[in-house]
Design a protein around this motif. Structure first.
Motif, PDB file in Angstrom:
ATOM      1  N   ILE A  38       0.859  -1.181   0.000  1.00  0.00           N
ATOM      2  CA  ILE A  38       0.000   0.000   0.000  1.00  0.00           C
ATOM      3  C   ILE A  38       0.893   1.229   0.000  1.00  0.00           C
ATOM      4  O   ILE A  38       1.883   1.302   0.738  1.00  0.00           O
ATOM      5  CB  ILE A  38      -0.962   0.014   1.210  1.00  0.00           C
ATOM      6  CG1 ILE A  38      -1.980   1.150   1.064  1.00  0.00           C
ATOM      7  CG2 ILE A  38      -0.226   0.103   2.542  1.00  0.00           C
ATOM      8  CD1 ILE A  38      -3.153   1.064   2.034  1.00  0.00           C
ATOM      9  N   ARG A  39       0.552   2.196  -0.865  1.00  0.00           N
ATOM     10  CA  ARG A  39       1.312   3.433  -0.982  1.00  0.00           C
ATOM     11  C   ARG A  39       0.581   4.535  -0.218  1.00  0.00           C
ATOM     12  O   ARG A  39      -0.509   4.951  -0.604  1.00  0.00           O
ATOM     13  CB  ARG A  39       1.482   3.817  -2.462  1.00  0.00           C
ATOM     14  CG  ARG A  39       2.243   2.799  -3.287  1.00  0.00           C
ATOM     15  CD  ARG A  39       2.138   3.115  -4.778  1.00  0.00           C
ATOM     16  NE  ARG A  39       0.751   3.053  -5.238  1.00  0.00           N
ATOM     17  CZ  ARG A  39       0.357   3.435  -6.460  1.00  0.00           C
ATOM     18  NH1 ARG A  39       1.237   3.914  -7.320  1.00  0.00           N
ATOM     19  NH2 ARG A  39      -0.921   3.349  -6.799  1.00  0.00           N
ATOM     20  N   LYS A  62       1.365   2.412   8.847  1.00  0.00           N
ATOM     21  CA  LYS A  62       2.215   1.218   8.945  1.00  0.00           C
ATOM     22  C   LYS A  62       1.449   0.096   9.645  1.00  0.00           C
ATOM     23  O   LYS A  62       1.514  -1.071   9.244  1.00  0.00           O
ATOM     24  CB  LYS A  62       3.504   1.531   9.707  1.00  0.00           C
ATOM     25  CG  LYS A  62       4.527   2.321   8.902  1.00  0.00           C
ATOM     26  CD  LYS A  62       5.786   2.572   9.729  1.00  0.00           C
ATOM     27  CE  LYS A  62       6.847   3.304   8.910  1.00  0.00           C
ATOM     28  NZ  LYS A  62       8.062   3.597   9.715  1.00  0.00           N
ATOM     29  N   GLY A  63       0.712   0.470  10.694  1.00  0.00           N
ATOM     30  CA  GLY A  63      -0.110  -0.517  11.381  1.00  0.00           C
ATOM     31  C   GLY A  63      -1.215  -1.055  10.499  1.00  0.00           C
ATOM     32  O   GLY A  63      -1.532  -2.254  10.533  1.00  0.00           O
ATOM     33  N   ASP A  71       3.012  -4.817   2.367  1.00  0.00           N
ATOM     34  CA  ASP A  71       4.127  -3.924   2.656  1.00  0.00           C
ATOM     35  C   ASP A  71       3.651  -2.474   2.655  1.00  0.00           C
ATOM     36  O   ASP A  71       2.576  -2.151   2.131  1.00  0.00           O
ATOM     37  CB  ASP A  71       5.244  -4.103   1.629  1.00  0.00           C
ATOM     38  CG  ASP A  71       5.913  -5.470   1.730  1.00  0.00           C
ATOM     39  OD1 ASP A  71       5.891  -6.062   2.831  1.00  0.00           O
ATOM     40  OD2 ASP A  71       6.430  -5.946   0.707  1.00  0.00           O
ATOM     41  N   TYR A  72       4.485  -1.624   3.183  1.00  0.00           N
ATOM     42  CA  TYR A  72       4.149  -0.195   3.331  1.00  0.00           C
ATOM     43  C   TYR A  72       5.160   0.661   2.577  1.00  0.00           C
ATOM     44  O   TYR A  72       6.363   0.401   2.622  1.00  0.00           O
ATOM     45  CB  TYR A  72       4.164   0.184   4.812  1.00  0.00           C
ATOM     46  CG  TYR A  72       4.113   1.669   5.086  1.00  0.00           C
ATOM     47  CD1 TYR A  72       2.890   2.341   5.172  1.00  0.00           C
ATOM     48  CD2 TYR A  72       5.288   2.412   5.254  1.00  0.00           C
ATOM     49  CE1 TYR A  72       2.844   3.706   5.425  1.00  0.00           C
ATOM     50  CE2 TYR A  72       5.247   3.780   5.507  1.00  0.00           C
ATOM     51  CZ  TYR A  72       4.021   4.414   5.588  1.00  0.00           C
ATOM     52  OH  TYR A  72       3.980   5.761   5.831  1.00  0.00           O
ATOM     53  N   GLU A  73       4.653   1.685   1.889  1.00  0.00           N
ATOM     54  CA  GLU A  73       5.529   2.658   1.235  1.00  0.00           C
ATOM     55  C   GLU A  73       4.994   4.057   1.491  1.00  0.00           C
ATOM     56  O   GLU A  73       3.806   4.323   1.299  1.00  0.00           O
ATOM     57  CB  GLU A  73       5.604   2.413  -0.273  1.00  0.00           C
ATOM     58  CG  GLU A  73       6.484   3.427  -1.009  1.00  0.00           C
ATOM     59  CD  GLU A  73       6.484   3.237  -2.509  1.00  0.00           C
ATOM     60  OE1 GLU A  73       7.012   4.112  -3.217  1.00  0.00           O
ATOM     61  OE2 GLU A  73       5.935   2.216  -2.991  1.00  0.00           O
ATOM     62  N   ARG A 107       0.224   8.368  -7.751  1.00  0.00           N
ATOM     63  CA  ARG A 107       1.444   8.026  -7.017  1.00  0.00           C
ATOM     64  C   ARG A 107       1.168   7.246  -5.736  1.00  0.00           C
ATOM     65  O   ARG A 107       2.095   6.734  -5.104  1.00  0.00           O
ATOM     66  CB  ARG A 107       2.217   9.302  -6.689  1.00  0.00           C
ATOM     67  CG  ARG A 107       2.609  10.105  -7.933  1.00  0.00           C
ATOM     68  CD  ARG A 107       3.366  11.382  -7.571  1.00  0.00           C
ATOM     69  NE  ARG A 107       4.593  11.066  -6.865  1.00  0.00           N
ATOM     70  CZ  ARG A 107       4.926  11.600  -5.693  1.00  0.00           C
ATOM     71  NH1 ARG A 107       4.110  12.445  -5.069  1.00  0.00           N
ATOM     72  NH2 ARG A 107       6.064  11.281  -5.126  1.00  0.00           N
ATOM     73  N   GLY A 108      -0.091   7.176  -5.325  1.00  0.00           N
ATOM     74  CA  GLY A 108      -0.388   6.486  -4.081  1.00  0.00           C
ATOM     75  C   GLY A 108      -1.833   6.049  -3.995  1.00  0.00           C
ATOM     76  O   GLY A 108      -2.656   6.386  -4.845  1.00  0.00           O
ATOM     77  N   ASP A 109      -2.142   5.298  -2.925  1.00  0.00           N
ATOM     78  CA  ASP A 109      -3.456   4.673  -2.771  1.00  0.00           C
ATOM     79  C   ASP A 109      -4.336   5.357  -1.733  1.00  0.00           C
ATOM     80  O   ASP A 109      -5.556   5.209  -1.780  1.00  0.00           O
ATOM     81  CB  ASP A 109      -3.272   3.202  -2.355  1.00  0.00           C
ATOM     82  CG  ASP A 109      -2.367   2.451  -3.307  1.00  0.00           C
ATOM     83  OD1 ASP A 109      -2.710   2.380  -4.497  1.00  0.00           O
ATOM     84  OD2 ASP A 109      -1.313   1.952  -2.860  1.00  0.00           O
TER      85      ASP A 109
END
Length: 294
Positions: A38-39, A62-63, A71-73, A107-109
């Motif tokens: 996940i972004r 992050k949690g 994974d986390y970005e 660029r992200g979710d």
């Protein structure tokens, strides 16, 4: 044969060139789990996203990544670009009101960055349950001749008294954020309205005011808590400009399952004490501002 091979290679090159300019569209829960990441789009602001790889919203997301098993970005953005970075389109003013236009890379979710749940944003985004409380205040340098209002016990009266303090003083604001004066009945009533354009970072509001960019400034409570510590003895709160607001995590309109999963996660960490620990870590003292919320 060679001509056919050349044609196929040329077609492939053209397609690759085309896809290079297409946005990587945001995804719902199943797609994110399939991708495995996940972004998180974050904005360096107060202690929500510090810029050092941590912050209230960074730890929160992050949690959540662990909760859904991916994974986390962290993807940095700013208040002027964050919706475009999430939806692949800009919000623009049209004769019919605000609308989405253009095509940009996604660029992200998900947006999680002390992001205020404002009515105009609700037209374009899904919001989670509240993650944090807020309110817009009027602040001044500590040596200003302006004095804080005397609380009346009635918020509407206190807001009116605070706005009356503005008068002809220059007021520092930032458009397209929670500090945009258009949302608080100020535009048209202030003689000297000054927009912070040198930065898109709300953390720069107090330094700009203290440097003489304006006499007074709009600021929200999370930033006030941070700035009262960082600029100890140099600023003072004059009074409230808005009703209480809530901050929330925002998702594309077609990511309902992702939003619902986040709400379930948020309820869980509020029950098991994880949420309270985050509040105490990044915003000690905030409970005195918002005892009802907490």
């Amino acid at each position: 044969m060679r001509l056919a091979t050349f044609f196929r290679q040329g077609t492939l090159s053209a397609l690759l060139a085309l896809f290079a300019f297409l946005p990587a569209f945001g995804a719902d829960l199943d797609e994110i789990r399939h991708i495995g990441k996940i972004r998180h789009i974050g904005i360096r602001y107060a202690n929500f996203v510090t810029g050092a790889g941590d912050g209230f919203d960074v730890d929160l997301m992050k949690g959540f990544a662990r909760y859904i098993g991916v994974d986390y970005e962290l993807v940095y953005s700013d208040f002027y670009s964050v919706i475009r970075d999430t939806l692949g389109k800009d919000i623009v003013n049209t004769p019919d009101g605000l609308a989405l236009q253009g095509n940009f890379p996604v660029r992200g979710d998900v947006i999680s960055a002390g992001f205020t749940h404002l009515p105009w944003r609700e037209k374009f985004l899904l919001f989670s349950e509240p993650t944090f409380p807020s309110q817009v205040l009027l602040v001044a340098p500590a040596n200003s001749r302006l004095s804080p209002i005397q609380p009346s016990g009635n918020l509407a009266s206190d807001i009116a008294a605070t706005k009356a303090l503005i008068g002809t003083h220059s007021l520092l604001v930032m458009e397209k954020t929670c500090l945009d004066p258009s949302g608080y009945g100020i535009v048209g009533n202030v003689v000297d309205l000054r927009k912070l354009t040198s930065s898109t970072n709300l953390n720069e509001m107090v330094p700009a005011m203290l440097d003489g960019t304006a006499d007074i400034a709009l600021l929200d409570v999370p930033d006030v808590i941070r700035d009262l510590d960082q600029w100890s003895g140099q600023i003072k709160i004059l009074g409230p400009i808005s009703e209480p607001q809530v901050l929330a995590t925002a998702f594309p309109k077609d990511a309902e399952n992702l939003r619902d999963a986040f709400n379930n996660y948020l309820r869980q960490i509020k029950q098991d004490g994880t949420y309270d620990a985050l509040v105490d870590k990044y915003y000690p003292g905030v409970r005195s501002f918002f005892s009802d919320f907490f």
